[in-house]
Structures are given as structure tokens and as C-alpha cells.
Design a protein around this motif. Sequence first.
Motif, mmCIF file in Angstrom:
data_model
loop_
_atom_site.group_PDB
_atom_site.id
_atom_site.type_symbol
_atom_site.label_atom_id
_atom_site.label_comp_id
_atom_site.label_asym_id
_atom_site.label_seq_id
_atom_site.Cartn_x
_atom_site.Cartn_y
_atom_site.Cartn_z
ATOM 1 N N THR A 1 0.832 -1.202 0.000
ATOM 2 C CA THR A 1 0.000 0.000 0.000
ATOM 3 C C THR A 1 0.865 1.250 0.000
ATOM 4 O O THR A 1 0.592 2.205 -0.726
ATOM 5 C CB THR A 1 -0.936 0.008 1.227
ATOM 6 N N ARG A 2 1.908 1.232 0.783
ATOM 7 C CA ARG A 2 2.822 2.374 0.842
ATOM 8 C C ARG A 2 3.476 2.614 -0.518
ATOM 9 O O ARG A 2 3.579 3.749 -0.982
ATOM 10 C CB ARG A 2 3.874 2.153 1.930
ATOM 11 N N LYS A 3 3.892 1.535 -1.190
ATOM 12 C CA LYS A 3 4.517 1.657 -2.510
ATOM 13 C C LYS A 3 3.519 2.168 -3.545
ATOM 14 O O LYS A 3 3.858 2.993 -4.402
ATOM 15 C CB LYS A 3 5.110 0.322 -2.966
ATOM 16 N N VAL A 4 2.288 1.684 -3.478
ATOM 17 C CA VAL A 4 1.249 2.155 -4.405
ATOM 18 C C VAL A 4 0.996 3.639 -4.185
ATOM 19 O O VAL A 4 0.888 4.415 -5.138
ATOM 20 C CB VAL A 4 -0.061 1.336 -4.238
ATOM 21 N N LEU A 5 0.933 4.042 -2.941
ATOM 22 C CA LEU A 5 0.718 5.448 -2.614
ATOM 23 C C LEU A 5 1.888 6.307 -3.095
ATOM 24 O O LEU A 5 1.666 7.384 -3.675
ATOM 25 C CB LEU A 5 0.523 5.595 -1.105
ATOM 26 N N GLU A 6 3.097 5.832 -2.911
ATOM 27 C CA GLU A 6 4.264 6.554 -3.415
ATOM 28 C C GLU A 6 4.199 6.711 -4.934
ATOM 29 O O GLU A 6 4.502 7.782 -5.468
ATOM 30 C CB GLU A 6 5.559 5.824 -3.033
ATOM 31 N N MET A 7 3.802 5.648 -5.619
ATOM 32 C CA MET A 7 3.689 5.692 -7.070
ATOM 33 C C MET A 7 2.612 6.700 -7.497
ATOM 34 O O MET A 7 2.801 7.461 -8.444
ATOM 35 C CB MET A 7 3.345 4.305 -7.619
ATOM 36 N N GLN A 8 1.500 6.715 -6.783
ATOM 37 C CA GLN A 8 0.422 7.643 -7.107
ATOM 38 C C GLN A 8 0.874 9.091 -6.905
ATOM 39 O O GLN A 8 0.577 9.960 -7.717
ATOM 40 C CB GLN A 8 -0.823 7.355 -6.274
ATOM 41 N N TYR A 9 1.608 9.335 -5.832
ATOM 42 C CA TYR A 9 2.123 10.692 -5.599
ATOM 43 C C TYR A 9 3.124 11.092 -6.682
ATOM 44 O O TYR A 9 3.150 12.240 -7.116
ATOM 45 C CB TYR A 9 2.763 10.811 -4.208
ATOM 46 N N LYS A 10 3.922 10.144 -7.128
ATOM 47 C CA LYS A 10 4.870 10.430 -8.205
ATOM 48 C C LYS A 10 4.123 10.739 -9.500
ATOM 49 O O LYS A 10 4.461 11.687 -10.221
ATOM 50 C CB LYS A 10 5.813 9.248 -8.406
ATOM 51 N N LYS A 11 3.087 9.944 -9.789
ATOM 52 C CA LYS A 11 2.273 10.204 -10.981
ATOM 53 C C LYS A 11 1.612 11.575 -10.888
ATOM 54 O O LYS A 11 1.532 12.296 -11.878
ATOM 55 C CB LYS A 11 1.184 9.128 -11.134
ATOM 56 N N LEU A 12 1.144 11.929 -9.710
ATOM 57 C CA LEU A 12 0.508 13.227 -9.509
ATOM 58 C C LEU A 12 1.500 14.352 -9.768
ATOM 59 O O LEU A 12 1.187 15.315 -10.475
ATOM 60 C CB LEU A 12 -0.053 13.322 -8.089
ATOM 61 N N ASP A 13 2.688 14.223 -9.238
ATOM 62 C CA ASP A 13 3.717 15.235 -9.437
ATOM 63 C C ASP A 13 4.073 15.368 -10.919
ATOM 64 O O ASP A 13 4.150 16.476 -11.448
ATOM 65 C CB ASP A 13 4.958 14.878 -8.616
ATOM 66 N N ASP A 14 4.263 14.235 -11.588
ATOM 67 C CA ASP A 14 4.581 14.258 -13.022
ATOM 68 C C ASP A 14 3.455 14.889 -13.834
ATOM 69 O O ASP A 14 3.702 15.660 -14.761
ATOM 70 C CB ASP A 14 4.860 12.845 -13.540
ATOM 71 N N SER A 15 2.222 14.566 -13.482
ATOM 72 C CA SER A 15 1.074 15.116 -14.203
ATOM 73 C C SER A 15 0.962 16.624 -14.019
ATOM 74 O O SER A 15 0.659 17.348 -14.966
ATOM 75 C CB SER A 15 -0.221 14.447 -13.735
ATOM 76 N N LYS A 16 1.231 17.088 -12.806
ATOM 77 C CA LYS A 16 1.183 18.533 -12.552
ATOM 78 C C LYS A 16 2.288 19.257 -13.329
ATOM 79 O O LYS A 16 2.057 20.347 -13.865
ATOM 80 C CB LYS A 16 1.302 18.820 -11.056
ATOM 81 N N LYS A 17 3.458 18.633 -13.404
ATOM 82 C CA LYS A 17 4.540 19.233 -14.191
ATOM 83 C C LYS A 17 4.161 19.305 -15.663
ATOM 84 O O LYS A 17 4.397 20.316 -16.326
ATOM 85 C CB LYS A 17 5.832 18.426 -14.019
ATOM 86 N N ARG A 18 3.567 18.243 -16.169
ATOM 87 C CA ARG A 18 3.154 18.211 -17.574
ATOM 88 C C ARG A 18 2.081 19.268 -17.846
ATOM 89 O O ARG A 18 2.133 19.972 -18.846
ATOM 90 C CB ARG A 18 2.632 16.817 -17.916
ATOM 91 N N LEU A 19 1.124 19.394 -16.931
ATOM 92 C CA LEU A 19 0.094 20.412 -17.071
ATOM 93 C C LEU A 19 0.715 21.802 -17.099
ATOM 94 O O LEU A 19 0.359 22.636 -17.944
ATOM 95 C CB LEU A 19 -0.915 20.308 -15.924
ATOM 96 N N ASN A 20 1.656 22.053 -16.196
ATOM 97 C CA ASN A 20 2.315 23.362 -16.166
ATOM 98 C C ASN A 20 3.066 23.640 -17.453
ATOM 99 O O ASN A 20 3.084 24.779 -17.927
ATOM 100 C CB ASN A 20 3.245 23.462 -14.961
ATOM 101 N N GLN A 21 3.675 22.610 -18.033
ATOM 102 C CA GLN A 21 4.361 22.793 -19.314
ATOM 103 C C GLN A 21 3.379 23.251 -20.393
ATOM 104 O O GLN A 21 3.670 24.168 -21.164
ATOM 105 C CB GLN A 21 5.025 21.488 -19.772
ATOM 106 N N HIS A 22 2.223 22.605 -20.429
ATOM 107 C CA HIS A 22 1.214 22.980 -21.426
ATOM 108 C C HIS A 22 0.658 24.373 -21.162
ATOM 109 O O HIS A 22 0.399 25.134 -22.103
ATOM 110 C CB HIS A 22 0.086 21.947 -21.476
ATOM 111 N N LEU A 23 0.475 24.714 -19.892
ATOM 112 C CA LEU A 23 -0.022 26.049 -19.553
ATOM 113 C C LEU A 23 0.986 27.121 -19.962
ATOM 114 O O LEU A 23 0.604 28.164 -20.505
ATOM 115 C CB LEU A 23 -0.316 26.144 -18.057
ATOM 116 N N GLU A 24 2.259 26.846 -19.715
ATOM 117 C CA GLU A 24 3.295 27.804 -20.100
ATOM 118 C C GLU A 24 3.375 27.952 -21.615
ATOM 119 O O GLU A 24 3.521 29.064 -22.130
ATOM 120 C CB GLU A 24 4.655 27.364 -19.549
ATOM 121 N N LYS A 25 3.244 26.841 -22.309
ATOM 122 C CA LYS A 25 3.288 26.899 -23.772
ATOM 123 C C LYS A 25 2.096 27.681 -24.303
ATOM 124 O O LYS A 25 2.223 28.459 -25.249
ATOM 125 C CB LYS A 25 3.310 25.490 -24.353
ATOM 126 N N ARG A 26 0.919 27.473 -23.672
ATOM 127 C CA ARG A 26 -0.268 28.219 -24.088
ATOM 128 C C ARG A 26 -0.064 29.709 -23.871
ATOM 129 O O ARG A 26 -0.436 30.522 -24.714
ATOM 130 C CB ARG A 26 -1.500 27.739 -23.321
#
Length: 74
Positions: free
Chosen positions: A5-30
Amino acid sequence: MNFITRKVLEMQYKKLDDSKKRLNQHLEKRESLANSDNKKEIEKLEKYIAIWKKNIEKIEKEIKKIEDRESDKE
């Protein structure tokens, strides 16, 4: 919280961080294209932004579900 469960949660937090970075990249490009006449590129970016926002919401819901389930066990 068990190991898996701890590893799954860590993975989810990593995915969340990566997704937020990707969103920010698109926002900056826009923002950089805001004054240009390239409407197709801006429309494409708007679609990507919407997709990443949905992904972030899904990941946050999954994290909340895992955390709630673990807090109920305690």
C-alpha cells in the motif's frame, strides 16, 4: 500501512507530481502562444490541458481513496 500500500501510494504521488509538471508545461506553452495567430496549436493545447486536469483529478481521487481506506483500518 503495509509495504504494498505504501509503494502504491508513493507511485500515485509520483504520478501526480509528473502530471502537474506536464500540465504546467502545457499552460506555459499556451501562455507563450497567447499572442500568436496559431489557433490550431492553441486549440490542441487546450485539449491537452483538459486531459491533464482530468488525469490529476483521477489521481487525487485514487490517493484519497487509498488514504481513507488505510485510515479506516486504524
